[in-house]
Design a protein around this motif. Structure first.
Motif, PDB file in Angstrom:
ATOM      1  N   THR A 241     -15.976  12.337  28.584  1.00  0.00           N
ATOM      2  CA  THR A 241     -16.230  12.070  30.006  1.00  0.00           C
ATOM      3  C   THR A 241     -16.699  10.641  30.222  1.00  0.00           C
ATOM      4  N   VAL A 242     -17.583  10.176  29.332  1.00  0.00           N
ATOM      5  CA  VAL A 242     -18.080   8.798  29.450  1.00  0.00           C
ATOM      6  C   VAL A 242     -16.947   7.802  29.280  1.00  0.00           C
ATOM      7  N   VAL A 243     -16.106   8.106  28.287  1.00  0.00           N
ATOM      8  CA  VAL A 243     -14.977   7.190  28.062  1.00  0.00           C
ATOM      9  C   VAL A 243     -14.052   7.178  29.263  1.00  0.00           C
ATOM     10  N   GLN A 244     -13.790   8.363  29.825  1.00  0.00           N
ATOM     11  CA  GLN A 244     -12.935   8.418  31.008  1.00  0.00           C
ATOM     12  C   GLN A 244     -13.571   7.684  32.182  1.00  0.00           C
ATOM     13  N   ALA A 245     -14.917   7.870  32.373  1.00  0.00           N
ATOM     14  CA  ALA A 245     -15.600   7.174  33.468  1.00  0.00           C
ATOM     15  C   ALA A 245     -15.551   5.655  33.274  1.00  0.00           C
ATOM     16  N   GLN A 246     -15.769   5.238  32.036  1.00  0.00           N
ATOM     17  CA  GLN A 246     -15.707   3.796  31.765  1.00  0.00           C
ATOM     18  C   GLN A 246     -14.307   3.254  32.027  1.00  0.00           C
ATOM     19  N   ALA A 247     -13.304   4.043  31.609  1.00  0.00           N
ATOM     20  CA  ALA A 247     -11.927   3.594  31.872  1.00  0.00           C
ATOM     21  C   ALA A 247     -11.630   3.543  33.361  1.00  0.00           C
ATOM     22  N   GLN A 248     -12.140   4.574  34.120  1.00  0.00           N
ATOM     23  CA  GLN A 248     -11.936   4.572  35.567  1.00  0.00           C
ATOM     24  C   GLN A 248     -12.660   3.415  36.226  1.00  0.00           C
ATOM     25  N   ALA A 249     -13.884   3.123  35.731  1.00  0.00           N
ATOM     26  CA  ALA A 249     -14.636   1.982  36.291  1.00  0.00           C
ATOM     27  C   ALA A 249     -13.904   0.673  36.042  1.00  0.00           C
ATOM     28  N   ARG A 250     -13.384   0.530  34.826  1.00  0.00           N
ATOM     29  CA  ARG A 250     -12.631  -0.696  34.554  1.00  0.00           C
ATOM     30  C   ARG A 250     -11.376  -0.780  35.418  1.00  0.00           C
ATOM     31  N   ALA A 251     -10.767   0.409  35.644  1.00  0.00           N
ATOM     32  CA  ALA A 251      -9.583   0.409  36.510  1.00  0.00           C
ATOM     33  C   ALA A 251      -9.944   0.041  37.943  1.00  0.00           C
ATOM     34  N   ASN A 252     -11.078   0.587  38.436  1.00  0.00           N
ATOM     35  CA  ASN A 252     -11.516   0.249  39.808  1.00  0.00           C
ATOM     36  C   ASN A 252     -11.858  -1.230  39.939  1.00  0.00           C
ATOM     37  N   VAL A 253     -12.534  -1.760  38.909  1.00  0.00           N
ATOM     38  CA  VAL A 253     -12.867  -3.191  38.944  1.00  0.00           C
ATOM     39  C   VAL A 253     -11.598  -4.036  38.974  1.00  0.00           C
ATOM     40  N   ALA A 254     -10.641  -3.599  38.132  1.00  0.00           N
ATOM     41  CA  ALA A 254      -9.388  -4.354  38.119  1.00  0.00           C
ATOM     42  C   ALA A 254      -8.661  -4.236  39.461  1.00  0.00           C
ATOM     43  N   LYS A 255      -8.706  -3.007  40.050  1.00  0.00           N
ATOM     44  CA  LYS A 255      -8.055  -2.817  41.350  1.00  0.00           C
ATOM     45  C   LYS A 255      -8.735  -3.628  42.434  1.00  0.00           C
ATOM     46  N   ALA A 256     -10.084  -3.594  42.422  1.00  0.00           N
ATOM     47  CA  ALA A 256     -10.823  -4.372  43.429  1.00  0.00           C
ATOM     48  C   ALA A 256     -10.551  -5.856  43.277  1.00  0.00           C
ATOM     49  N   GLY A 257     -10.483  -6.276  42.011  1.00  0.00           N
ATOM     50  CA  GLY A 257     -10.167  -7.695  41.797  1.00  0.00           C
ATOM     51  C   GLY A 257      -8.790  -8.052  42.324  1.00  0.00           C
ATOM     52  N   GLY A 258      -7.843  -7.120  42.079  1.00  0.00           N
ATOM     53  CA  GLY A 258      -6.500  -7.373  42.599  1.00  0.00           C
ATOM     54  C   GLY A 258      -6.464  -7.389  44.110  1.00  0.00           C
ATOM     55  N   GLU A 259      -7.182  -6.430  44.754  1.00  0.00           N
ATOM     56  CA  GLU A 259      -7.220  -6.405  46.205  1.00  0.00           C
ATOM     57  C   GLU A 259      -7.913  -7.642  46.769  1.00  0.00           C
ATOM     58  N   SER A 260      -8.996  -8.056  46.128  1.00  0.00           N
ATOM     59  CA  SER A 260      -9.681  -9.269  46.603  1.00  0.00           C
ATOM     60  C   SER A 260      -8.777 -10.476  46.524  1.00  0.00           C
ATOM     61  N   GLN A 261      -8.049 -10.550  45.416  1.00  0.00           N
ATOM     62  CA  GLN A 261      -7.112 -11.661  45.287  1.00  0.00           C
ATOM     63  C   GLN A 261      -6.010 -11.590  46.338  1.00  0.00           C
ATOM     64  N   ALA A 262      -5.559 -10.329  46.629  1.00  0.00           N
ATOM     65  CA  ALA A 262      -4.523 -10.169  47.658  1.00  0.00           C
ATOM     66  C   ALA A 262      -5.042 -10.559  49.030  1.00  0.00           C
ATOM     67  N   ILE A 263      -6.301 -10.152  49.333  1.00  0.00           N
ATOM     68  CA  ILE A 263      -6.882 -10.510  50.641  1.00  0.00           C
ATOM     69  C   ILE A 263      -6.975 -12.018  50.777  1.00  0.00           C
ATOM     70  N   LYS A 264      -7.377 -12.657  49.697  1.00  0.00           N
ATOM     71  CA  LYS A 264      -7.465 -14.128  49.763  1.00  0.00           C
ATOM     72  C   LYS A 264      -6.100 -14.740  50.057  1.00  0.00           C
ATOM     73  N   ILE A 265      -5.092 -14.203  49.389  1.00  0.00           N
ATOM     74  CA  ILE A 265      -3.742 -14.744  49.596  1.00  0.00           C
ATOM     75  C   ILE A 265      -3.271 -14.482  51.032  1.00  0.00           C
ATOM     76  N   ILE A 266      -3.558 -13.235  51.535  1.00  0.00           N
ATOM     77  CA  ILE A 266      -3.157 -12.896  52.908  1.00  0.00           C
ATOM     78  C   ILE A 266      -3.870 -13.778  53.918  1.00  0.00           C
ATOM     79  N   THR A 267      -5.177 -14.004  53.673  1.00  0.00           N
ATOM     80  CA  THR A 267      -5.935 -14.871  54.596  1.00  0.00           C
ATOM     81  C   THR A 267      -5.346 -16.258  54.655  1.00  0.00           C
TER      82      THR A 267
END
Length: 330
Positions: A241-267
């Motif tokens: 469970t911890v490994v899955q949570a850590q993997a999900q957290a890393r995925a969310n961080v990566a997704k948020a980073g991608g979205e932030s980068q996309a917002i910057k580009i859109i702006t």
């Protein structure tokens, strides 16, 4: 006058022995040579019997698997006879046969363990007498050497060896305890020219109360192992469970980073071309007009406006349309 037909004595004369002695006296008594022959016959018989006895006492046969211990007038001689036929001094020497094949001896023994638990066991051993020292064994121990030396050796060895172990160790370390007992018995008997081949310990028996304690301890230990295995299984699931949570957290961080980068580009794109949002709305429109309540509704998209120069022309066209329709009706 003498009768001519009457015999006068034996026609062959007086009978005599080969030595020339007369067989009979005229008096009718037996002659001496008859008694002499009887004595000679008796002497011959006695001599033959004596010779047979002497020959029988001079020869001894040692059976297979035995050794002959020679006694000279009761004293043990420093020699051992092997298997087969041997000649000895008659009436002076005597041969005692000892078996040197593998023999079995079994005895029960009782001892106390290091934690003062009474232990009962049965010891069985295979042994044989050293063939070269059979005379020494007979001289020191006699023919009943097994009862004189082997039985007490087993008892003493078991007591001395079992005292080095706790009762539980006699069960968990049975092979070690067996080795200690066997070595003790082997070393003691080898000093008396008895070679021990193998030692068998059939079983260790304890009191009923101690056996119940051992059983309860084994059951408790098995329960402990079961709970420990269950805990390990829970830990494995938790780690997963911890490994899955850590993997999900890393995925969310990566997704948020991608979205932030996309917002910057859109702006940046919106700053350069404000019509980008309207273009996105038109591309995603499903063809249905949205509903808006109130007078302050925000338009879905702005339609292009008509220039003012073309407005009078449109008004004229609108005024001419009714006239055209009337003409068509006529």
């Amino acid at each position: 006058m003498r009768n001519p037909f009457k015999r006068q004595g034996s026609p062959y004369g007086r009978r005599r022995t080969p030595e020339g002695e007369p067989l009979e006296y005229d008096t009718g008594q037996p002659r001496p040579f008859v008694r002499s022959n009887k004595l000679k016959i008796l002497a011959g018989i006695v001599t033959f019997i004596v010779i047979v006895i002497v020959m029988a006492e001079s020869v001894v046969i040692v059976q297979a698997g035995h050794r002959g211990v020679v006694l000279y007038l009761g004293a043990v001689e420093n020699r051992v006879l092997g298997e087969g036929v041997h000649f000895i001094v008659p009436f002076a020497e005597q041969v005692i046969q000892l078996e040197v094949r593998t023999l079995k001896f079994q005895a029960e023994a009782t001892a106390a363990s290091n934690d003062l638990q009474e232990v009962q066991t049965v010891i069985a051993l295979n042994y044989h007498v050293d063939p070269n020292d059979a005379n020494v064994i007979y001289q020191q121990l006699g023919e009943n050497y097994a009862d004189r030396i082997i039985a007490p050796t087993i008892q003493e060895s078991v007591k001395a060896s079992v005292a080095k172990f706790n009762a539980e160790e006699l069960i968990t370390k049975r092979e070690t305890a067996k080795g200690v007992i066997a070595n003790t018995i082997r070393n003691t008997l080898s000093a008396r020219n008895i070679i021990v081949e193998t030692v068998f310990i059939t079983d260790f028996k304890f009191s009923q109360s101690f056996a119940d304690q051992i059983e309860a301890k084994v059951v408790a230990f098995q329960k402990f192992l079961t709970e420990q295995n269950n805990l390990k299984a829970i830990q494995v699931v938790a780690n997963q469970t911890v490994v899955q949570a850590q993997a999900q957290a890393r995925a969310n961080v990566a997704k948020a980073g991608g979205e932030s980068q996309a917002i910057k580009i859109i702006t940046v794109q919106l700053r350069q071309s404000p019509q980008y949002l309207q273009w996105q709305a038109i591309n995603r429109w499903n063809g249905q007009m949205p509903y808006a309540l109130g007078s302050s509704g925000f338009p879905f998209f702005q339609l292009p406006t008509i220039p003012q120069s073309s407005q009078p022309q449109q008004q004229q066209q609108q005024q001419q349309q009714p006239l055209l329709q009337q003409n068509q009706t006529r």
